[in-house]
Scaffold this motif. Structure first.
Motif: not given
Lengths: 249, 183
Positions: B74-85, B87-89, B115-123
């Motif tokens: 699920r972590l992998f999916h989250y990171l991949q979805n975030s890239v595709q959207a 939301e993160v580099a 648990d994972a999240g995306i911060g305001p500075d793209g981190q």
């Protein structure tokens, strides 16, 4: 003998089960003390053991007016590896090796099978192996609740396209026999455990015939089963699944 | 070659554990109601395939291993979805995934996925919370990684900065061992 297949850094294999059914010679009967003798043999690597509660289905028959209930409760003792997620399970005329996440690769799995069989032979001397089973259960977490399986799996001989595009709540099981002794059972279904749920891709390969008890012969047979399982998995693997297995974002 | 096939869709398999433990039996029990056309095919009942294989999923350490694997996916999916959207580099997500795989390898899968999240500075922010222990890792676009620990009970804090391309330092490994794994 170890076959060479790609080893993935992010495997989806949830469990590998290798099951060896054997037969003792006609003059030897099963000795319950072998459970503890086997433990002594493996204790350095498998320092804990526990009895396994086996669910038993009772079948009541009323044949020819005799009636009655016929059942037996199998005894299974499970030995747990001290550091790795590996279990050995011993029961009458059967040893099972279970490999749990994270999948260590076929080379390690075959070593674990060899270890279990050699240790077993130090306690008892099976006359012949009568059945070998190798089963790979893959679990792929859904990315969203409504995701269909075709994102991860492509159709093959065992998995039709309509199944892979099904709305959640599906199941398929295909049992194929290559001949009287060899069969493969491919099960594909989904579950709704946590959040979005997951797809389960279960490939079970079984051979039933007399096989020499020498470890080299046994490993050769098991490697063949592994090759067959790999061929099914390989033919069903989509590019997206390949990326997941490789951990490529 | 004899082949037996059965398919059905939209059945009511909603319980995961019994399904996973014994779904071949579930398939068989469903067969009568769902697929009358093949109910006469009793060969499947007699095939013995997988019926005798002892399931191991009920034991607690086993469940933990399964849950950790699911969480990692699920972590992998989250990171991949975030890239595709977008939301993160991609590079940040790739660095974050590498950090997790390094930790997974070091701790031999004893450490649960964060648990994972995306911060305001793209981190990307990883967090673990266990009782009074809070541990987090921030993976920044510039290739900087910040490790931070807070004890909610004592207010003890600890920080460590590093570069994404480096291996995980002994100081970080030791801190995770003591606080999250209690070793």
């Amino acid at each position: 003998m170890v076959s060479h297949h790609p080893s993935y850094p992010n495997p989806t294999i949830r469990e590998v089960v290798c099951e060896i059914h054997f037969k003792l010679s006609d003059v030897v009967s099963w000795d319950p003390s072998w459970y503890s003798q086997f433990f002594k043999q493996v204790e350095a690597e498998f320092p804990t053991f526990e009895p396994v509660i086996v669910p038993v289905l009772f079948e009541i028959t009323q044949a020819s007016g005799s009636g009655g209930v016929t059942h037996s409760i199998p005894q299974v003792i499970r030995y747990r590896h001290r550091t790795r997620n590996v279990l050995l399970q011993l029961s009458e005329n059967r040893i099972t090796i279970n490999i749990l996440p994270v999948y260590p690769g076929w080379q390690q799995v075959s070593k674990d099978i060899e270890y279990a069989w050699r240790k077993l032979n130090e306690v008892m001397q099976p006359a012949t192996v009568i059945r070998l089973g190798l089963r790979y259960i893959n679990v792929i977490e859904r990315r969203s609740a409504g995701e269909t399986a075709d994102h991860w799996i492509v159709p093959n001989h065992y998995l039709p396209a309509i199944l892979l595009s099904s709305y959640p709540g599906f199941a398929s099981q295909v049992v194929t026999r290559f001949d009287a002794e060899n069969r493969i059972q491919v099960t594909f279904t989904d579950q709704f455990a946590n959040g979005s749920g997951a797809f389960i891709f279960d490939i079970d390969r079984i051979v039933e015939r007399n096989i020499d008890t020498k470890i080299e012969q046994l490993l050769q047979e098991i490697t063949l089963l592994h090759d067959n399982i790999w061929a099914v998995f390989q033919s069903a693997k989509s590019d997206n699944l390949e990326r997941l297995l490789q951990g490529e974002l | 070659m004899a082949t037996q096939v059965m398919y059905f869709t939209n059945t009511d398999f909603v319980t995961s554990r019994p399904l996973f433990l014994n779904y071949s039996q579930s398939l068989k029990s469903k067969k009568v109601d769902s697929l009358p056309a093949i109910t006469s095919n009793v060969r499947l009942e007699n095939s013995g395939a997988s019926v005798d294989l002892p399931s191991i999923s009920e034991s607690s350490p086993t469940n933990q291993a399964f849950q950790k694997q699911a969480h990692t996916q699920r972590l992998f999916h989250y990171l991949q979805n975030s890239v595709q959207a977008q939301e993160v580099a991609r590079q940040v997500a790739a660095n974050a995934w590498k950090v997790w795989k390094k930790l997974e390898s070091i701790f031999e899968s004893k450490l649960p996925a964060p648990d994972a999240g995306i911060g305001p500075d793209g981190q990307i922010l990883y967090t673990w919370n266990q009782n009074s222990h809070h541990f987090e890792i921030e993976i920044f676009p510039e290739g900087i990684i910040e490790f931070f620990y807070l004890n909610f009970r004592t207010d003890e804090t600890w920080e460590y900065d590093d570069q994404a391309e480096n291996s995980i330092s002994e100081a970080v490994i030791e801190k995770i061992r003591v606080t999250l794994l209690h070793e």
